[in-house]
Design a protein around this motif. Structure first.
Motif, mmCIF file in Angstrom:
data_model
loop_
_atom_site.group_PDB
_atom_site.id
_atom_site.type_symbol
_atom_site.label_atom_id
_atom_site.label_comp_id
_atom_site.label_asym_id
_atom_site.label_seq_id
_atom_site.Cartn_x
_atom_site.Cartn_y
_atom_site.Cartn_z
ATOM 1 N N GLU B 17 81.954 11.136 -22.945
ATOM 2 C CA GLU B 17 82.142 10.599 -24.291
ATOM 3 C C GLU B 17 81.937 11.655 -25.367
ATOM 4 O O GLU B 17 82.663 11.686 -26.366
ATOM 5 C CB GLU B 17 81.242 9.374 -24.505
ATOM 6 C CG GLU B 17 81.830 8.160 -23.805
ATOM 7 C CD GLU B 17 80.897 6.957 -23.740
ATOM 8 O OE1 GLU B 17 79.769 7.045 -24.246
ATOM 9 O OE2 GLU B 17 81.326 5.922 -23.164
ATOM 10 N N ASP B 18 80.964 12.515 -25.133
ATOM 11 C CA ASP B 18 80.765 13.576 -26.117
ATOM 12 C C ASP B 18 81.962 14.512 -26.146
ATOM 13 O O ASP B 18 82.402 14.938 -27.207
ATOM 14 C CB ASP B 18 79.490 14.365 -25.802
ATOM 15 C CG ASP B 18 79.100 15.244 -26.967
ATOM 16 O OD1 ASP B 18 78.431 14.741 -27.880
ATOM 17 O OD2 ASP B 18 79.501 16.439 -26.987
ATOM 18 N N TYR B 19 82.486 14.790 -24.964
ATOM 19 C CA TYR B 19 83.610 15.721 -24.904
ATOM 20 C C TYR B 19 84.864 15.107 -25.519
ATOM 21 O O TYR B 19 85.634 15.781 -26.190
ATOM 22 C CB TYR B 19 83.888 16.142 -23.457
ATOM 23 C CG TYR B 19 84.912 17.238 -23.385
ATOM 24 C CD1 TYR B 19 84.589 18.536 -23.759
ATOM 25 C CD2 TYR B 19 86.221 16.975 -22.982
ATOM 26 C CE1 TYR B 19 85.527 19.545 -23.727
ATOM 27 C CE2 TYR B 19 87.169 17.978 -22.947
ATOM 28 C CZ TYR B 19 86.819 19.260 -23.323
ATOM 29 O OH TYR B 19 87.757 20.256 -23.298
ATOM 30 N N ILE B 20 85.070 13.817 -25.288
ATOM 31 C CA ILE B 20 86.215 13.134 -25.893
ATOM 32 C C ILE B 20 86.148 13.244 -27.407
ATOM 33 O O ILE B 20 87.143 13.460 -28.074
ATOM 34 C CB ILE B 20 86.244 11.647 -25.473
ATOM 35 C CG1 ILE B 20 86.730 11.533 -24.025
ATOM 36 C CG2 ILE B 20 87.117 10.825 -26.401
ATOM 37 C CD1 ILE B 20 86.744 10.119 -23.494
ATOM 38 N N ARG B 21 84.936 13.133 -27.912
ATOM 39 C CA ARG B 21 84.759 13.187 -29.355
ATOM 40 C C ARG B 21 84.945 14.589 -29.910
ATOM 41 O O ARG B 21 85.642 14.812 -30.888
ATOM 42 C CB ARG B 21 83.357 12.664 -29.702
ATOM 43 C CG ARG B 21 83.117 12.288 -31.156
ATOM 44 C CD ARG B 21 81.672 11.876 -31.360
ATOM 45 N NE ARG B 21 80.731 12.779 -30.693
ATOM 46 C CZ ARG B 21 80.408 13.993 -31.123
ATOM 47 N NH1 ARG B 21 80.945 14.464 -32.222
ATOM 48 N NH2 ARG B 21 79.543 14.746 -30.451
ATOM 49 N N SER B 22 84.304 15.554 -29.245
ATOM 50 C CA SER B 22 84.185 16.878 -29.866
ATOM 51 C C SER B 22 85.133 17.935 -29.330
ATOM 52 O O SER B 22 85.368 18.945 -29.984
ATOM 53 C CB SER B 22 82.759 17.387 -29.654
ATOM 54 O OG SER B 22 82.568 17.722 -28.279
ATOM 55 N N ASN B 23 85.634 17.729 -28.126
ATOM 56 C CA ASN B 23 86.486 18.724 -27.493
ATOM 57 C C ASN B 23 85.820 20.090 -27.337
ATOM 58 O O ASN B 23 86.488 21.114 -27.352
ATOM 59 C CB ASN B 23 87.797 18.893 -28.270
ATOM 60 C CG ASN B 23 88.822 19.681 -27.488
ATOM 61 O OD1 ASN B 23 88.923 19.522 -26.277
ATOM 62 N ND2 ASN B 23 89.571 20.534 -28.149
ATOM 63 N N LYS B 34 71.038 12.896 -26.752
ATOM 64 C CA LYS B 34 71.896 11.739 -27.037
ATOM 65 C C LYS B 34 71.940 10.683 -25.943
ATOM 66 O O LYS B 34 72.312 9.544 -26.201
ATOM 67 C CB LYS B 34 73.325 12.206 -27.328
ATOM 68 C CG LYS B 34 73.438 12.970 -28.630
ATOM 69 C CD LYS B 34 74.888 13.070 -29.062
ATOM 70 C CE LYS B 34 75.011 13.961 -30.305
ATOM 71 N NZ LYS B 34 76.404 14.339 -30.583
ATOM 72 N N TYR B 242 95.455 17.366 -32.643
ATOM 73 C CA TYR B 242 94.414 17.660 -31.671
ATOM 74 C C TYR B 242 94.289 19.159 -31.428
ATOM 75 O O TYR B 242 95.309 19.834 -31.251
ATOM 76 C CB TYR B 242 94.699 16.913 -30.365
ATOM 77 C CG TYR B 242 94.690 15.426 -30.594
ATOM 78 C CD1 TYR B 242 93.478 14.740 -30.677
ATOM 79 C CD2 TYR B 242 95.859 14.722 -30.799
ATOM 80 C CE1 TYR B 242 93.448 13.382 -30.935
ATOM 81 C CE2 TYR B 242 95.843 13.354 -31.064
ATOM 82 C CZ TYR B 242 94.635 12.698 -31.127
ATOM 83 O OH TYR B 242 94.599 11.365 -31.401
ATOM 84 N N ARG B 314 91.361 14.230 -22.499
ATOM 85 C CA ARG B 314 90.139 13.716 -23.120
ATOM 86 C C ARG B 314 90.476 12.603 -24.116
ATOM 87 O O ARG B 314 89.869 12.499 -25.162
ATOM 88 C CB ARG B 314 89.369 14.818 -23.826
ATOM 89 C CG ARG B 314 90.124 15.446 -24.947
ATOM 90 C CD ARG B 314 89.200 16.188 -25.898
ATOM 91 N NE ARG B 314 89.976 16.583 -27.069
ATOM 92 C CZ ARG B 314 89.832 16.052 -28.264
ATOM 93 N NH1 ARG B 314 88.933 15.130 -28.485
ATOM 94 N NH2 ARG B 314 90.577 16.446 -29.268
ATOM 95 N N ASP B 316 90.899 8.855 -25.825
ATOM 96 C CA ASP B 316 89.986 7.735 -25.963
ATOM 97 C C ASP B 316 90.514 6.575 -25.117
ATOM 98 O O ASP B 316 91.178 5.674 -25.602
ATOM 99 C CB ASP B 316 89.911 7.340 -27.440
ATOM 100 C CG ASP B 316 88.869 6.268 -27.687
ATOM 101 O OD1 ASP B 316 88.486 5.567 -26.718
ATOM 102 O OD2 ASP B 316 88.438 6.121 -28.834
ATOM 103 N N ARG B 319 90.033 2.738 -26.111
ATOM 104 C CA ARG B 319 90.842 2.254 -27.214
ATOM 105 C C ARG B 319 92.318 2.162 -26.810
ATOM 106 O O ARG B 319 92.999 1.169 -27.083
ATOM 107 C CB ARG B 319 90.682 3.164 -28.436
ATOM 108 C CG ARG B 319 91.154 2.559 -29.732
ATOM 109 C CD ARG B 319 90.613 3.330 -30.919
ATOM 110 N NE ARG B 319 90.884 4.752 -30.796
ATOM 111 C CZ ARG B 319 92.045 5.323 -31.106
ATOM 112 N NH1 ARG B 319 93.042 4.597 -31.553
ATOM 113 N NH2 ARG B 319 92.217 6.619 -30.973
#
Lengths: 337, 337
Positions: B17-23, B34, B242, B314, B316, B319
């Motif tokens: 989840e962190d990687y999906i958010r921040s790349n 976290k 992206y 990565r 989401d 969603r």
DNA sequence: GTTAGCACTCACCACGGACGAGTGCTAACA
DNA sequence: TGTTAGCACTCGTCCGTGGTGAGTGCTAAC
């Protein structure tokens, strides 16, 4: 001196053409060698200094070559460029259009795509405003238990359909009869007239009120179809091939501009013939480093649409203009069959 | 030890989840803070080393954090992700579809665009193979001196039209009669059957030969419509947002892949429900760093189409999967009206 | 099994000098 | 008066270098 004599024009042309090809500032030595004038780079430098003072050239920084200004491109387009598509090219462009489905809607989106491929830039296709379209036929076709498909054909050959519920005592025969009657009654009326009339009838009630107001609604929808829907974009990805969009932020900005179709409409106002708008001439700040070339096409009886190409100001004007002319002609031929 | 216990799963989930958010590669300290596990970064480091050995994580270089592997995403999609679209989102997604023209073709291209906007990735819409379509109605409409518009409606509600020249002694009445006769004769036959039959008739000559072979030709064109035409792409420009496509060459490669529609068809084969293909699972080397999520929709009587979203691995997933489910449902509802 | 501490690795970035393309200017020449 | 060779100068581009910091693995203590 300082008038735009023959030699200056030749030099300017050479610079524009070299810049279109290479996208790097053009130096005096390059022109001295390539222009075929047989003068040294120093002489070219003097002329270039003049051309800069006259507003045709821009120097990004002191130790770089020159870059053509919008004004230079304008002159180039108006007086200097020589067209001359090769016959093979012309033929291959033409063949894109023949032997395909001549489906009105298809043709337009196909055209956008094709134009993108042919020019290697981004293509725009605008369909004429639809408010003054006239109905040329109208059909109800049974497609299921108490549902029918309504088809409206306009005088531009455009077809729009929707499904609607109908009274279940209307069988195929009655739908045929109604279609025929309605076509007779409504032919050559504008969409707005159709809408007003039918809402009037529907208000009086009766078994067919549902059908009538369904038709009125579709007519309304066709008419009020947002401006956004009137422009089709093709080949947007082509710009990624040009170094001016090596920076993704620029590419993104370009794409975002393309999304705002309403503002594109201004660029696509019908002109009499092929028209070129260069840089700031587009009237859109976001497109100050782009040029737009457009050509009109005919659709049905007297409706005028526009096809266009948008790309960097250093685009290959000659090729784009010729391609547009050719495609507009082919398109008109297909659409006014 | 070295089994995928509860804690390892939680850590993996946090990393994904962190990687999906921040790349950006995820470090142990980040997760320690976290994940809410209340263990120190050193412990996380040990677990991460295990996860790496098990093939769930990849270290770009020794002093970087970890990046999830395809396998990690697979586990995440299958077992870890929690859906939970907010109601507003769901409602706004739904409202995209209501109150629009329910025009078959429009709906599909609109759907591609909409899906692109909703997910912020690139959307794909595939229409079912058309060879087994059945004719449900057929109409000839006079549009000018000796020209008529031919309209074929299929059982999926798809409408195709073309213009053709007809004998000039066929007036509106005769065209009506012919349409009716043909519709009766041809209803529920497949396009191929229609084609064969009409070519047969046309060969016998007669005044209407031209019309009959025109119809046969259109039927053939609908049927043989290339695979390319069966996939619509929407929102391709979204990928420019992206960072994995900050390099224009990558963006271009992606766009080029999208152009080769035939190969996309493999990705869009109808599945039973929402399906996720991650990285190399797509089976396309060019898409090894992309994932594809698809969902089936129904169209007319039993025809199954596919809508899908393509984006970086990565993506989401939660969603996207929810949006696809929702849109597929709405779409099916509209199309099987 | 967990954690603090520590040495180590390596991508990223900012700095700075060498390089070279191209210029403007001057002076000589036709 | 126009053309050209020569030259000093400018400045963007390239590339090597060293500092910085995020993050690691390992060890030893708890």
């Amino acid at each position: 001196m300082m008038d735009l004599n023959q030699r200056k024009q030749l030099i300017l042309q050479a610079i524009v053409e070299d810049y279109i090809r290479s996208n790097t500032p053009v130096g005096s030595r390059t022109i001295s060698k390539k222009s075929g004038l047989g003068v040294s780079s120093a002489t070219i430098r003097n002329e270039m200094a003049d051309l800069e003072e006259m507003g045709y050239l821009i120097q990004p920084h002191v130790s770089a070559g020159r870059v053509p200004s919008d004004r230079a491109y304008r002159l180039y387009v108006d007086r200097l460029l020589k067209k001359g598509m090769r016959d093979e090219e012309r033929e291959s462009a033409r063949s894109y259009f023949t032997s395909r489905v001549h489906d009105m809607e298809d043709v337009l989106s196909l055209c956008a795509q094709t134009l993108g491929e042919l020019t290697r830039y981004t293509a725009l296709v605008m369909t004429p405003r639809q408010s003054d379209l006239k109905v040329s036929a109208l059909h109800l076709i049974p497609i299921g238990e108490a549902t029918a498909m309504l088809i409206i054909v306009t005088d531009t050959g455009m077809v729009r359909e929707t499904t609607l519920r109908v009274s279940d005592r209307l069988n195929a025969d009655s739908l045929f009869a109604i279609s025929r009657m309605l076509t007779d009654k409504l032919r050559d009326l504008s969409l707005r007239q159709v809408q007003d009339m039918l809402y009037g009838y529907a208000a009086h009630g009766g078994a067919d009120a549902r059908v009538l107001s369904g038709i009125a609604e579709l007519a309304g929808q066709i008419e009020s179809q947002t401006d956004k829907d009137r422009i089709t974009v093709g080949g947007a990805h082509n710009i990624l091939h040009y170094p001016e969009y090596a920076d993704v932020a620029r590419a993104r900005a370009f794409m975002d501009t393309l999304e705002r179709r309403e503002s594109l409409l201004n660029l696509m106002r019908p002109q009499e013939s092929v028209a070129v708008r260069i840089g700031y001439e587009t009237g859109m700040k976001e497109l100050h480093d782009c040029s737009v070339v457009t050509a009109p096409y005919r659709m049905g009886r007297g409706h005028i649409g526009t096809i266009g190409v948008i790309g960097p100001t250093r685009m290959d004007y000659a090729r784009v203009m010729e391609t547009l002319e050719l495609v507009a002609r082919e398109l008109s031929a297909i659409l006014s069959l």
